[in-house]
Design a protein around this motif. Structure first.
Motif, PDB file in Angstrom:
ATOM      1  N   THR A   1     -14.815  12.755   1.232  1.00 16.48           N
ATOM      2  CA  THR A   1     -15.706  12.629   0.080  1.00 16.48           C
ATOM      3  C   THR A   1     -17.156  12.931   0.416  1.00 16.48           C
ATOM      4  OG1 THR A   1     -14.246  10.866  -0.703  1.00 16.48           O
ATOM      5  CG2 THR A   1     -16.383  11.112  -1.806  1.00 16.48           C
ATOM      6  N   TYR A   2     -17.747  13.829  -0.367  1.00 17.80           N
ATOM      7  CA  TYR A   2     -19.192  14.077  -0.315  1.00 17.80           C
ATOM      8  C   TYR A   2     -19.843  13.193  -1.372  1.00 17.80           C
ATOM      9  CZ  TYR A   2     -18.870  18.110   2.783  1.00 17.80           C
ATOM     10  OH  TYR A   2     -18.659  18.916   3.866  1.00 17.80           O
ATOM     11  N   LEU A   3     -20.818  12.413  -0.954  1.00 22.69           N
ATOM     12  CA  LEU A   3     -21.471  11.460  -1.840  1.00 22.69           C
ATOM     13  C   LEU A   3     -22.938  11.828  -2.016  1.00 22.69           C
ATOM     14  CD1 LEU A   3     -19.949   8.382  -0.052  1.00 22.69           C
ATOM     15  CD2 LEU A   3     -19.388   9.012  -2.394  1.00 22.69           C
ATOM     16  N   SER A   4     -23.354  12.013  -3.246  1.00 27.77           N
ATOM     17  CA  SER A   4     -24.778  12.169  -3.516  1.00 27.77           C
ATOM     18  C   SER A   4     -25.466  10.846  -3.211  1.00 27.77           C
ATOM     19  CB  SER A   4     -25.010  12.558  -4.975  1.00 27.77           C
ATOM     20  OG  SER A   4     -24.567  11.505  -5.820  1.00 27.77           O
ATOM     21  N   ALA A   5     -26.781  10.865  -3.144  1.00 31.16           N
ATOM     22  CA  ALA A   5     -27.512   9.628  -2.869  1.00 31.16           C
ATOM     23  C   ALA A   5     -27.217   8.576  -3.931  1.00 31.16           C
ATOM     24  CB  ALA A   5     -29.014   9.915  -2.796  1.00 31.16           C
ATOM     25  N   SER A   6     -27.170   8.985  -5.194  1.00 36.78           N
ATOM     26  CA  SER A   6     -26.911   8.029  -6.273  1.00 36.78           C
ATOM     27  C   SER A   6     -25.505   7.455  -6.179  1.00 36.78           C
ATOM     28  CB  SER A   6     -27.123   8.692  -7.635  1.00 36.78           C
ATOM     29  OG  SER A   6     -26.278   9.813  -7.789  1.00 36.78           O
ATOM     30  N   LYS A   7     -24.527   8.296  -5.816  1.00 36.65           N
ATOM     31  CA  LYS A   7     -23.149   7.817  -5.685  1.00 36.65           C
ATOM     32  C   LYS A   7     -23.000   6.910  -4.466  1.00 36.65           C
ATOM     33  CE  LYS A   7     -20.345   8.846  -8.092  1.00 36.65           C
ATOM     34  NZ  LYS A   7     -19.820   8.202  -9.312  1.00 36.65           N
ATOM     35  N   ALA A   8     -23.660   7.252  -3.370  1.00 37.04           N
ATOM     36  CA  ALA A   8     -23.617   6.398  -2.176  1.00 37.04           C
ATOM     37  C   ALA A   8     -24.237   5.038  -2.467  1.00 37.04           C
ATOM     38  CB  ALA A   8     -24.346   7.079  -1.014  1.00 37.04           C
ATOM     39  N   LEU A   9     -25.301   5.036  -3.263  1.00 34.18           N
ATOM     40  CA  LEU A   9     -25.939   3.780  -3.658  1.00 34.18           C
ATOM     41  C   LEU A   9     -24.999   2.963  -4.541  1.00 34.18           C
ATOM     42  CD1 LEU A   9     -28.540   2.049  -3.676  1.00 34.18           C
ATOM     43  CD2 LEU A   9     -29.230   3.302  -5.722  1.00 34.18           C
TER      44      LEU A   9
END
Length: 236
Positions: A141-149
């Protein structure tokens, strides 16, 4: 202590060598600010540095400046606080390897990877539950900063431009990531010299004016009819 780790997670990486050198003389309660921009590499190196950060008594802050992928994301998990620029990425996946040999050796390699996978999974479970972590790892999974947050894998998003990532081990992936950074929307200009956005706005205003003109209007009040004969008499 401030330091930056960039490039592949391998022991001959100069930024990792410098990090280990600095850690030999750092005070046990000294704060560490570490920035990371790496596509990953040696999983055990990522685990080692992550545990080194976790064991440090001083506050440890890690900031993702480009991407923290694979072993680099494991390194981040050792921090007390993880920050990321708003348009950076984190990538998590199960351990993989390159192997050759007979059937017995290949089966053993698969079993070994399952064991390594348990260690990888354990690196994230102090921040997210095991089932969620396992699903993210299985899906690479690649997570954008918002998704990682949203998942709780980082603590804060900061507003800044991300950096390009350098990698010899993952050249194709690095180029793909860097290409996303360079693809920014630019204004399209017409032959008139006006931007396309300006023209759209002008047409929208013109359209509204036409709609206003076509709307039914109240009948105008007319002057009372006059007696024509009286009018002519007055003109004499």
């Amino acid at each position: 202590m401030k330091h930056k780790i960039t490039g592949d997670m391998v022991r001959w990486n100069s930024s990792i060598y410098e990090f280990n050198y600095k850690m030999r003389s750092i005070k046990e309660d000294e704060e560490i600010e570490l920035s990371i921009n790496s596509y990953g590499g040696d999983v055990f190196l990522g685990i080692d540095i992550g545990n080194t950060l976790k064991a440090h008594k001083g506050k440890v802050t890690v900031t993702i400046t480009g991407i923290a992928a694979s072993a680099a994301s494991i390194l981040c998990m050792g921090a007390d606080v993880i920050k990321a620029y708003k348009n950076t990425q984190m990538m998590v996946h199960n351990a993989w390897t390159i192997v050759m040999g007979n059937a017995k050796e290949l089966r053993k390699a698969a079993d070994d990877l399952d064991s390594v996978g348990e260690s990888v999974l354990a690196s994230y479970t102090h921040r997210i539950d095991a089932d969620t972590a396992a699903k993210l790892l299985d899906d690479e999974t690649y997570l954008s900063a918002s998704k990682a947050l949203e998942y709780g894998l980082i603590d804060e998003i900061i507003d800044a431009e991300p950096e390009e990532v350098e990698s010899e081990m993952f050249q194709d992936k690095a180029k793909e990531f860097n290409a996303k950074l360079s693809t920014k929307e630019q204004p399209v200009f017409t032959s008139t010299g006006m931007s396309e956005e300006t023209l759209k706005q002008m047409f929208a205003e013109f359209k509204n004016e036409i709609k206003n003109e076509l709307q039914p209007k109240e009948p105008e009040k007319t002057a009372p009819k006059q007696n024509l004969s009286a009018l002519f008499l007055n003109l004499k």
